[in-house]
Scaffold this motif. Sequence first.
Motif, PDB file in Angstrom:
ATOM      1  N   ASP A  26      47.927   8.756  49.281  1.00 57.50           N
ATOM      2  CA  ASP A  26      47.663   8.485  50.673  1.00 57.50           C
ATOM      3  C   ASP A  26      48.765   8.646  51.563  1.00 57.50           C
ATOM      4  O   ASP A  26      49.066   7.830  52.299  1.00 57.50           O
ATOM      5  N   VAL A  27      49.880   9.117  51.080  1.00 55.15           N
ATOM      6  CA  VAL A  27      51.234   9.389  51.828  1.00 55.15           C
ATOM      7  C   VAL A  27      51.294  11.046  51.992  1.00 55.15           C
ATOM      8  O   VAL A  27      51.891  11.720  50.947  1.00 55.15           O
ATOM      9  N   CYS A  28      50.744  11.387  52.827  1.00 52.72           N
ATOM     10  CA  CYS A  28      50.458  12.920  53.354  1.00 52.72           C
ATOM     11  C   CYS A  28      51.572  13.370  54.200  1.00 52.72           C
ATOM     12  O   CYS A  28      51.261  13.346  55.479  1.00 52.72           O
ATOM     13  N   ARG A  29      52.767  13.828  53.455  1.00 53.60           N
ATOM     14  CA  ARG A  29      53.670  14.441  54.628  1.00 53.60           C
ATOM     15  C   ARG A  29      54.573  15.303  53.649  1.00 53.60           C
ATOM     16  O   ARG A  29      55.109  15.224  52.602  1.00 53.60           O
ATOM     17  N   MET A  30      54.407  16.539  54.316  1.00 57.71           N
ATOM     18  CA  MET A  30      55.209  17.665  53.520  1.00 57.71           C
ATOM     19  C   MET A  30      56.683  17.740  53.967  1.00 57.71           C
ATOM     20  O   MET A  30      57.227  17.623  54.801  1.00 57.71           O
ATOM     21  N   ASN A  31      57.310  17.805  52.717  1.00 55.70           N
ATOM     22  CA  ASN A  31      58.955  17.862  52.733  1.00 55.70           C
ATOM     23  C   ASN A  31      59.158  19.461  52.695  1.00 55.70           C
ATOM     24  O   ASN A  31      58.836  20.315  51.751  1.00 55.70           O
ATOM     25  N   ARG A  32      59.643  20.051  53.953  1.00 52.00           N
ATOM     26  CA  ARG A  32      59.696  21.260  54.230  1.00 52.00           C
ATOM     27  C   ARG A  32      60.728  21.919  53.362  1.00 52.00           C
ATOM     28  O   ARG A  32      60.624  23.232  52.594  1.00 52.00           O
ATOM     29  N   ALA A  33      61.783  21.282  53.013  1.00 54.03           N
ATOM     30  CA  ALA A  33      62.957  21.769  52.213  1.00 54.03           C
ATOM     31  C   ALA A  33      62.570  21.920  50.761  1.00 54.03           C
ATOM     32  O   ALA A  33      62.773  22.920  49.888  1.00 54.03           O
ATOM     33  N   ALA A  34      61.750  20.753  50.326  1.00 51.64           N
ATOM     34  CA  ALA A  34      61.244  21.108  49.014  1.00 51.64           C
ATOM     35  C   ALA A  34      59.937  21.719  48.765  1.00 51.64           C
ATOM     36  O   ALA A  34      59.604  22.375  47.790  1.00 51.64           O
ATOM     37  N   GLY A  35      59.291  21.794  49.593  1.00 50.60           N
ATOM     38  CA  GLY A  35      57.630  22.506  49.552  1.00 50.60           C
ATOM     39  C   GLY A  35      56.853  21.572  49.077  1.00 50.60           C
ATOM     40  O   GLY A  35      55.735  22.156  48.667  1.00 50.60           O
ATOM     41  N   THR A  43      52.713  20.811  45.952  1.00 53.04           N
ATOM     42  CA  THR A  43      52.527  22.162  46.923  1.00 53.04           C
ATOM     43  C   THR A  43      51.437  21.826  47.651  1.00 53.04           C
ATOM     44  O   THR A  43      50.423  21.567  47.201  1.00 53.04           O
ATOM     45  N   ILE A  44      51.623  22.535  48.711  1.00 56.32           N
ATOM     46  CA  ILE A  44      50.326  22.750  49.727  1.00 56.32           C
ATOM     47  C   ILE A  44      49.129  23.369  48.945  1.00 56.32           C
ATOM     48  O   ILE A  44      48.056  23.280  48.932  1.00 56.32           O
TER      49      ILE A  44
END
Length: 80
Positions: A26-35, A43-44
């Motif tokens: 429940d820590v839903c935050r995408m790291n754009r650099a890592a993907g 991954t998404i």
Amino acid sequence: MTAGSNAGDRESGNANIAPVPSPCIDVCRMNRAAGWCEGCLRTIDEIRGWSSFDEQQKRAVWDAIDVRHAQLIAEKKVPT
């Protein structure tokens, strides 16, 4: 065959193996650099497909998470 056993599970070697749990914390935050999600390191595509993945695919995602976690730990180590 005993009551409650599943021949398909025995043939595939999955007898008495618990379902693979979701890695979501429940820590839903995408790291754009890592993907990857910053919480579960998926991954998404892994997040999107989780509910339709079979147990083998889910275990493969967990294996990938272990590798990603090791990468993150290695990146954060300070040389002595």
